[in-house]
Design a protein around this motif. Sequence first.
Motif, short mmCIF file in Angstrom:
data_model
loop_
_atom_site.label_atom_id
_atom_site.label_comp_id
_atom_site.label_asym_id
_atom_site.label_seq_id
_atom_site.Cartn_x
_atom_site.Cartn_y
_atom_site.Cartn_z
N LEU A 1 0.88 -1.32 0.15
CA LEU A 1 -0.04 0.00 -0.11
C LEU A 1 0.97 1.35 0.04
N PRO A 2 0.50 2.37 -0.87
CA PRO A 2 1.23 3.74 -0.78
C PRO A 2 1.11 4.30 0.70
N GLY A 3 2.07 4.90 0.94
CA GLY A 3 2.22 5.83 2.22
C GLY A 3 2.84 4.98 3.54
N ASP A 4 3.00 5.43 4.57
CA ASP A 4 3.93 4.86 5.66
C ASP A 4 2.80 5.03 6.78
N PRO A 5 2.79 3.88 7.57
CA PRO A 5 2.04 3.96 9.08
C PRO A 5 2.59 4.95 9.75
N ALA A 6 3.75 5.12 9.89
CA ALA A 6 4.43 5.85 10.67
C ALA A 6 3.99 7.38 10.48
N ARG A 7 4.22 7.74 9.26
CA ARG A 7 3.88 9.19 9.14
C ARG A 7 2.36 9.53 9.19
N GLY B 1 1.41 12.26 11.67
CA GLY B 1 0.95 13.28 10.93
C GLY B 1 1.93 14.43 10.77
N GLU B 2 1.53 15.78 11.07
CA GLU B 2 2.41 16.91 10.95
C GLU B 2 3.75 16.80 11.64
N ARG B 3 3.53 16.20 12.81
CA ARG B 3 4.65 16.03 14.03
C ARG B 3 5.87 14.93 13.42
N ALA B 4 5.55 14.38 12.39
CA ALA B 4 6.50 13.42 12.07
C ALA B 4 8.18 14.07 11.79
N THR B 5 8.82 13.42 12.52
CA THR B 5 10.34 13.91 12.37
C THR B 5 10.95 12.56 11.95
N PRO B 6 12.07 12.53 11.39
CA PRO B 6 13.10 11.17 11.28
C PRO B 6 13.07 10.31 12.38
N GLU B 7 13.57 11.17 13.52
CA GLU B 7 13.29 10.18 14.71
C GLU B 7 12.10 9.57 15.16
N GLY B 8 11.16 10.33 15.04
CA GLY B 8 9.66 9.80 15.50
C GLY B 8 9.27 8.56 14.62
#
Length: 334
Positions: free
Chosen positions: A30-36, A40-47
């Motif tokens: 499926l396209p997309g990333d469950p973590a992102r 949401g908008e708070r997504a950072t590489p570390e998160g």
Amino acid sequence: MLKFALRRLALLVPVLFGLSVLLFAWVRALPGDPARSLLGERATPEGIARVNASYGFDQPLLQQYLIYVKALLQGDFGDSIKTGQPVLTTFFERFPATIELATTALLFAIVVGVPLGYLAARNQGRFLDTAVVSGSLLGVATPVFFLAILLKLVFADWLGLLPTALRQDARMDATHITNFYVLDGLLTREWDAAFNAMVHLVLPAVALGTIPLAIIVRITRASVAEVLHEDYVRTAESKGLSRRIVSRRHVLRNALLPVVTTIGLQAGLLLSGAVLTESVFAFNGIGSYLFQAISQRDFPVLQGFIIFIAITYSLINLLVDLAYGVIDPRVRVS
């Protein structure tokens, strides 16, 4: 019969294994990333890395699949990425709503469809036959979501005869034992709650049951029309048996096998087809939850719910196969 049932149950093992492979591959494609999606908008590489590590999404795919299968065999379907709730708990909270809706839709399709198909076959070429065949064509061609919106617009919004959404009036103080709202109302003798739940089922069940109804009408009509031309039916009629006895003993009994097959297939499709209907009527079942899970990339929910739907579908078809032996003794003997 018992050996047959056990053999069919054993066939579930390779079916579920194949499904688990296909399901795992589909979910990961499926396209997309469950973590992102979760952050949401708070997504950072570390998160994102932290979420992927906590759910094992940073592991190689083969390892992820083996972990998934091992957990399944232990009865662990994981937790929802979005809510954190165990998938199994959420499924059993919502599944009664979908079962209640699908059962009502199927009953509507059978109770209306079989008599209509029989009458159409008995009146071939006449006005009733033409009307039934035309109506069934319209039913098959009408998309479920369009019919659901249309019914809601006419009977709920314009005429105000039926509720627009939910399983029960939000102001209803009802006791829920099994989460089957109609059954709960009957068990607790809260008649107003049972009636309210039944009223809320009318529009979703009609919308969901219309395509199965049209298919059952067409299959019943064709099957009965074929049996009516058999020699044993003409012999029974020439012996002076009443039309009711000929219909019950010789026509319907022999014409029911393809109809039962169709009903079994439609029962499974109703479970998967409830997604759109539940979304339109805000019905709190597994369909609307699956719809949200797809948009949120909630992998554990998608995998767990679809596996359970597949098991239910297989068990329904097992019951259909067992029903063959009851309807036709030749099947039981073979």
